[in-house]
Scaffold this motif. Structure first.
Motif, PDB file in Angstrom:
ATOM      1  N   ASN A   1      -4.564 -18.883  17.084  1.00  0.00           N
ATOM      2  CA  ASN A   1      -3.269 -18.674  16.455  1.00  0.00           C
ATOM      3  C   ASN A   1      -3.531 -18.038  15.092  1.00  0.00           C
ATOM      4  O   ASN A   1      -3.559 -18.719  14.067  1.00  0.00           O
ATOM      5  CB  ASN A   1      -2.570 -20.040  16.317  1.00  0.00           C
ATOM      6  CG  ASN A   1      -1.210 -19.909  15.671  1.00  0.00           C
ATOM      7  OD1 ASN A   1      -0.618 -18.829  15.674  1.00  0.00           O
ATOM      8  ND2 ASN A   1      -0.729 -21.005  15.090  1.00  0.00           N
ATOM      9  N   PRO A   2      -3.781 -16.720  15.087  1.00  0.00           N
ATOM     10  CA  PRO A   2      -4.234 -16.101  13.840  1.00  0.00           C
ATOM     11  C   PRO A   2      -3.160 -16.080  12.766  1.00  0.00           C
ATOM     12  O   PRO A   2      -1.963 -16.260  13.049  1.00  0.00           O
ATOM     13  CB  PRO A   2      -4.627 -14.687  14.259  1.00  0.00           C
ATOM     14  CG  PRO A   2      -4.195 -14.496  15.655  1.00  0.00           C
ATOM     15  CD  PRO A   2      -3.616 -15.768  16.173  1.00  0.00           C
ATOM     16  N   GLY A   3      -3.592 -15.832  11.540  1.00  0.00           N
ATOM     17  CA  GLY A   3      -2.671 -15.782  10.406  1.00  0.00           C
ATOM     18  C   GLY A   3      -1.767 -14.569  10.403  1.00  0.00           C
ATOM     19  O   GLY A   3      -0.865 -14.469   9.554  1.00  0.00           O
ATOM     20  N   PHE A   4      -1.994 -13.652  11.326  1.00  0.00           N
ATOM     21  CA  PHE A   4      -1.162 -12.454  11.461  1.00  0.00           C
ATOM     22  C   PHE A   4      -1.046 -12.183  12.956  1.00  0.00           C
ATOM     23  O   PHE A   4      -2.018 -12.358  13.688  1.00  0.00           O
ATOM     24  CB  PHE A   4      -1.831 -11.257  10.767  1.00  0.00           C
ATOM     25  CG  PHE A   4      -1.021  -9.984  10.820  1.00  0.00           C
ATOM     26  CD1 PHE A   4      -0.004  -9.744   9.902  1.00  0.00           C
ATOM     27  CD2 PHE A   4      -1.275  -9.027  11.802  1.00  0.00           C
ATOM     28  CE1 PHE A   4       0.754  -8.570   9.962  1.00  0.00           C
ATOM     29  CE2 PHE A   4      -0.525  -7.856  11.861  1.00  0.00           C
ATOM     30  CZ  PHE A   4       0.485  -7.635  10.937  1.00  0.00           C
ATOM     31  N   PRO A   5       0.145 -11.771  13.413  1.00  0.00           N
ATOM     32  CA  PRO A   5       0.303 -11.569  14.859  1.00  0.00           C
ATOM     33  C   PRO A   5      -0.321 -10.271  15.352  1.00  0.00           C
ATOM     34  O   PRO A   5       0.370  -9.323  15.740  1.00  0.00           O
ATOM     35  CB  PRO A   5       1.827 -11.578  15.040  1.00  0.00           C
ATOM     36  CG  PRO A   5       2.387 -11.148  13.731  1.00  0.00           C
ATOM     37  CD  PRO A   5       1.428 -11.621  12.673  1.00  0.00           C
ATOM     38  N   TYR A   6      -1.662 -10.262  15.316  1.00  0.00           N
ATOM     39  CA  TYR A   6      -2.394  -9.075  15.780  1.00  0.00           C
ATOM     40  C   TYR A   6      -1.977  -8.744  17.211  1.00  0.00           C
ATOM     41  O   TYR A   6      -1.834  -9.623  18.043  1.00  0.00           O
ATOM     42  CB  TYR A   6      -3.901  -9.330  15.708  1.00  0.00           C
ATOM     43  CG  TYR A   6      -4.378  -9.541  14.292  1.00  0.00           C
ATOM     44  CD1 TYR A   6      -4.555  -8.460  13.431  1.00  0.00           C
ATOM     45  CD2 TYR A   6      -4.605 -10.821  13.800  1.00  0.00           C
ATOM     46  CE1 TYR A   6      -4.964  -8.646  12.123  1.00  0.00           C
ATOM     47  CE2 TYR A   6      -5.028 -11.022  12.482  1.00  0.00           C
ATOM     48  CZ  TYR A   6      -5.198  -9.925  11.656  1.00  0.00           C
ATOM     49  OH  TYR A   6      -5.600 -10.124  10.355  1.00  0.00           O
ATOM     50  N   GLY A   7      -1.801  -7.475  17.457  1.00  0.00           N
ATOM     51  CA  GLY A   7      -1.432  -7.057  18.797  1.00  0.00           C
ATOM     52  C   GLY A   7       0.070  -6.909  18.970  1.00  0.00           C
ATOM     53  O   GLY A   7       0.517  -6.039  19.707  1.00  0.00           O
ATOM     54  N   SER A   8       0.862  -7.738  18.276  1.00  0.00           N
ATOM     55  CA  SER A   8       2.313  -7.540  18.391  1.00  0.00           C
ATOM     56  C   SER A   8       2.884  -6.884  17.145  1.00  0.00           C
ATOM     57  O   SER A   8       3.844  -6.114  17.235  1.00  0.00           O
ATOM     58  CB  SER A   8       3.031  -8.848  18.722  1.00  0.00           C
ATOM     59  OG  SER A   8       2.758  -9.843  17.788  1.00  0.00           O
ATOM     60  N   GLU A   9       2.303  -7.148  15.974  1.00  0.00           N
ATOM     61  CA  GLU A   9       2.699  -6.415  14.770  1.00  0.00           C
ATOM     62  C   GLU A   9       1.558  -5.517  14.352  1.00  0.00           C
ATOM     63  O   GLU A   9       0.390  -5.877  14.502  1.00  0.00           O
ATOM     64  CB  GLU A   9       3.016  -7.378  13.616  1.00  0.00           C
ATOM     65  CG  GLU A   9       4.490  -7.703  13.462  1.00  0.00           C
ATOM     66  CD  GLU A   9       4.730  -8.606  12.246  1.00  0.00           C
ATOM     67  OE1 GLU A   9       4.329  -8.212  11.136  1.00  0.00           O
ATOM     68  OE2 GLU A   9       5.294  -9.689  12.441  1.00  0.00           O
ATOM     69  N   LYS A  10       1.880  -4.365  13.790  1.00  0.00           N
ATOM     70  CA  LYS A  10       0.824  -3.424  13.413  1.00  0.00           C
ATOM     71  C   LYS A  10       0.199  -3.799  12.071  1.00  0.00           C
ATOM     72  O   LYS A  10       0.917  -4.124  11.117  1.00  0.00           O
ATOM     73  CB  LYS A  10       1.384  -1.996  13.314  1.00  0.00           C
ATOM     74  CG  LYS A  10       1.922  -1.464  14.635  1.00  0.00           C
ATOM     75  CD  LYS A  10       0.877  -1.514  15.742  1.00  0.00           C
ATOM     76  CE  LYS A  10       1.459  -1.123  17.091  1.00  0.00           C
ATOM     77  NZ  LYS A  10       0.511  -1.341  18.203  1.00  0.00           N
ATOM     78  N   VAL A  11      -1.107  -3.733  12.031  1.00  0.00           N
ATOM     79  CA  VAL A  11      -1.823  -3.852  10.764  1.00  0.00           C
ATOM     80  C   VAL A  11      -1.552  -2.583   9.969  1.00  0.00           C
ATOM     81  O   VAL A  11      -1.741  -1.469  10.461  1.00  0.00           O
ATOM     82  CB  VAL A  11      -3.332  -4.007  11.005  1.00  0.00           C
ATOM     83  CG1 VAL A  11      -4.113  -3.929   9.699  1.00  0.00           C
ATOM     84  CG2 VAL A  11      -3.624  -5.311  11.744  1.00  0.00           C
ATOM     85  N   ARG A  12      -1.075  -2.759   8.729  1.00  0.00           N
ATOM     86  CA  ARG A  12      -0.898  -1.629   7.810  1.00  0.00           C
ATOM     87  C   ARG A  12      -1.504  -2.079   6.482  1.00  0.00           C
ATOM     88  O   ARG A  12      -1.031  -3.043   5.879  1.00  0.00           O
ATOM     89  CB  ARG A  12       0.578  -1.280   7.632  1.00  0.00           C
ATOM     90  CG  ARG A  12       1.245  -0.850   8.942  1.00  0.00           C
ATOM     91  CD  ARG A  12       2.699  -0.399   8.762  1.00  0.00           C
ATOM     92  NE  ARG A  12       3.226   0.065  10.031  1.00  0.00           N
ATOM     93  CZ  ARG A  12       4.200  -0.542  10.715  1.00  0.00           C
ATOM     94  NH1 ARG A  12       4.779  -1.629  10.244  1.00  0.00           N
ATOM     95  NH2 ARG A  12       4.606  -0.043  11.878  1.00  0.00           N
ATOM     96  N   GLY A  13      -2.535  -1.402   6.059  1.00  0.00           N
ATOM     97  CA  GLY A  13      -3.204  -1.908   4.869  1.00  0.00           C
ATOM     98  C   GLY A  13      -4.027  -0.876   4.141  1.00  0.00           C
ATOM     99  O   GLY A  13      -4.094   0.292   4.516  1.00  0.00           O
ATOM    100  N   VAL A  14      -4.623  -1.370   3.065  1.00  0.00           N
ATOM    101  CA  VAL A  14      -5.553  -0.559   2.281  1.00  0.00           C
ATOM    102  C   VAL A  14      -6.817  -1.350   2.017  1.00  0.00           C
ATOM    103  O   VAL A  14      -6.802  -2.581   1.944  1.00  0.00           O
ATOM    104  CB  VAL A  14      -4.992  -0.124   0.901  1.00  0.00           C
ATOM    105  CG1 VAL A  14      -4.014   1.014   1.042  1.00  0.00           C
ATOM    106  CG2 VAL A  14      -4.427  -1.296   0.136  1.00  0.00           C
ATOM    107  N   ASN A  15      -7.892  -0.603   1.854  1.00  0.00           N
ATOM    108  CA  ASN A  15      -9.150  -1.173   1.393  1.00  0.00           C
ATOM    109  C   ASN A  15      -9.126  -1.255  -0.130  1.00  0.00           C
ATOM    110  O   ASN A  15      -8.582  -0.383  -0.807  1.00  0.00           O
ATOM    111  CB  ASN A  15     -10.309  -0.284   1.841  1.00  0.00           C
ATOM    112  CG  ASN A  15     -10.612  -0.437   3.314  1.00  0.00           C
ATOM    113  OD1 ASN A  15     -11.348  -1.335   3.710  1.00  0.00           O
ATOM    114  ND2 ASN A  15     -10.025   0.426   4.148  1.00  0.00           N
ATOM    115  N   LEU A  16      -9.762  -2.286  -0.642  1.00  0.00           N
ATOM    116  CA  LEU A  16      -9.953  -2.391  -2.090  1.00  0.00           C
ATOM    117  C   LEU A  16     -11.371  -1.903  -2.399  1.00  0.00           C
ATOM    118  O   LEU A  16     -12.240  -2.643  -2.855  1.00  0.00           O
ATOM    119  CB  LEU A  16      -9.728  -3.830  -2.547  1.00  0.00           C
ATOM    120  CG  LEU A  16      -8.324  -4.385  -2.228  1.00  0.00           C
ATOM    121  CD1 LEU A  16      -8.202  -5.823  -2.695  1.00  0.00           C
ATOM    122  CD2 LEU A  16      -7.234  -3.517  -2.870  1.00  0.00           C
ATOM    123  N   GLY A  17     -11.569  -0.609  -2.126  1.00  0.00           N
ATOM    124  CA  GLY A  17     -12.903  -0.021  -2.247  1.00  0.00           C
ATOM    125  C   GLY A  17     -13.340   0.091  -3.700  1.00  0.00           C
ATOM    126  O   GLY A  17     -12.518   0.243  -4.604  1.00  0.00           O
ATOM    127  N   GLY A  18     -14.653   0.033  -3.903  1.00  0.00           N
ATOM    128  CA  GLY A  18     -15.224   0.292  -5.220  1.00  0.00           C
ATOM    129  C   GLY A  18     -14.988  -0.813  -6.230  1.00  0.00           C
ATOM    130  O   GLY A  18     -15.202  -0.581  -7.431  1.00  0.00           O
TER     131      GLY A  18
END
Ligand SMILES: *[C@@H]1O[C@H](CO)[C@@H](O)[C@H](O)[C@H]1NC(C)=O
Length: 423
Positions: A28-45
């Motif tokens: 039961n993940p903290g985000f509904p992977y597979g039904s909602e799309k992951v939209r994000g950014v990396n905090l690179g550098g």
């Protein structure tokens, strides 16, 4: 609650991990992977330095031999290097960035961190002190409703030799050294234990960024075993048969998805997703592509992403269509695009294609918008996307923040101007 003797648990886990016959429970993940799309950014550098993201940190050393975080510690006195790092950690990403990322309609940040935040071995010049910032990041993510993917971006010995692994070396040494791998396993156990009861914020752990699978079977067999071990470490952090709700985000090690077909798939394995990084700029052939070819290339990934047997997340990608950003190929290394990279033919001038958006033509900004949309549309055929990267000192074509400010990234990532761009 089951009470099992440790050796029974170990036997059960070993049996489960080796055979997959003892089916794990759906998580039961903290985000509904597979039904909602992951939209994000990396905090690179931020918690792992990259010369092209913060060239000033490197240029300010006045030492051309400082090309990565390893040499940043190696070739400066400790106090000088430490105070530069602390200032950077305190300023590069702050709570305001988390607020802005959430306000931009994003739901994830992927946060690269190096092994040296947890464990600096004898003779390793790394400077440690990143963990309080990881803790801040998790607190801020919770405040603004963002999910965090903790991403181990550098492993002992370096898993790829890239400067962004912490140590730029000609051939990676992580995979060939059992001590390196054991140290990495221990760090993943530590991270999993830190966040096992906070999966509503730290929803996923990426146990190793970009291992150099292109170097062949010795790397790939080490990676496969490490992925098995990481599954146990992340999904069973309690030292019992109790499972966590933490998603395991594997990287494809630069192999086609066909290579990974059937790997750690349900029902025997639960809560595993595959990360792939899509760049169309790191070869002479790609640098020679037209803008339309860059767009059609990413549009062409849709069926691969949608048909894979694990959730496929494009965990790094960029609207940049050249390698022009200063130090992108390494500090002191040029760009393929303008022929300043050894052996690469000239394609065109980098002027107006990198640096400040104030130098970008309106037609280039239109292209950036189209290429961005083509990628968002395509990567949402999989489980979603995480752009590389939130900000960069002097490479606005890569910066989500600059894209928002200059109009090639919409304030809401579902507001598309070119919804038919992939045809
Ligand atoms: C393996 O890596 C460790 C550091 O993790 C290092 O101390 C050791 O010398 C390495 N062994 C070999 C054979 O290179």
């Amino acid at each position: 609650m089951l009470s099992l003797q440790p050796f029974v648990v170990a036997a059960l886990l070993g049996f489960s991990l080796l055979t997959g016959i003892l089916a794990d429970n759906p998580i039961n993940p903290g985000f509904p992977y597979g039904s909602e799309k992951v939209r994000g950014v990396n905090l690179g550098g931020w918690l792992v330095l990259e010369p092209w993201i913060t060239p000033s940190l490197f240029d300010n050393t006045g030492n051309d031999a400082i090309v990565d975080e390893w040499t940043f510690g190696q070739y400066q006195d400790y106090n000088t290097a430490y105070s530069a790092l602390v200032n950077h950690w305190n300023t590069w990403i702050t709570e305001a960035d988390f607020a802005a990322i959430a306000a931009a309609g994003l739901n994830h940040v992927r946060l690269p961190i190096g092994y040296w935040a947890f464990d600096v071995g004898p003779g390793e010049p790394y400077i440690t002190g990143q963990l309080p910032y990881l803790e801040n990041a998790v607190t801020w993510a919770q405040t603004y409703g963002l999910k965090v993917i903790v991403d181990l971006h550098g492993a002992p010995g370096s898993q790829n030799g890239f400067d962004n692994s912490g140590h730029r070396i000609s051939y990676p040494e992580w995979h060939s050294n059992a001590t390196n791998i054991a140290r990495t396993d221990a760090i993943i156990k530590t991270i999993a234990n830190m966040y096992k009861d906070q999966t509503n914020v730290v929803s996923a752990i990426a146990p190793l960024n970009e291992p150099a699978g292109y170097d062949g079977s010795a790397v790939l067999s080490a990676v496969r075993q490490y992925w098995y071990d990481s599954y146990g470490n992340i999904r069973y952090p309690y030292g019992t048969a109790q499972e966590s709700n933490t998603l395991v985000l594997l990287h494809d090690a630069f192999q086609p998805f066909s290579y990974w077909s059937g790997f750690e798939t349900p029902p025997g394995w639960q809560g595993v997703a595959m990360d792939t990084h899509i760049y169309t700029i790191f070869s002479d052939a790609e640098e020679a592509m037209t803008q339309a070819q860059h767009i059609s290339t990413v549009c062409g990934m849709q069926s691969t992403l949608s048909s894979f047997d694990l959730w496929a997340i494009v965990g790094e990608w960029t609207p940049a269509n050249t390698d022009c950003a200063t130090y992108l190929n390494g500090r002191g290394v040029g760009a393929r695009y303008d022929g300043t990279y050894s052996g690469s033919p000239y394609v065109g001038s980098c002027t107006g294609l990198t640096g400040s958006a104030s130098t970008f033509s309106s037609s280039y900004k239109t292209f950036l918008r189209q290429f961005w949309e083509a990628q968002v549309i395509s990567y949402e055929m999989g489980a979603g996307w995480i752009q590389w990267t939130w900000k960069a000192e002097n490479a606005d074509e890569w910066s989500y923040q600059a894209g928002l400010a200059n109009g090639w990234i919409p304030q809401n990532p579902t507001d598309l101007i070119y919804p038919g761009i992939c045809g």
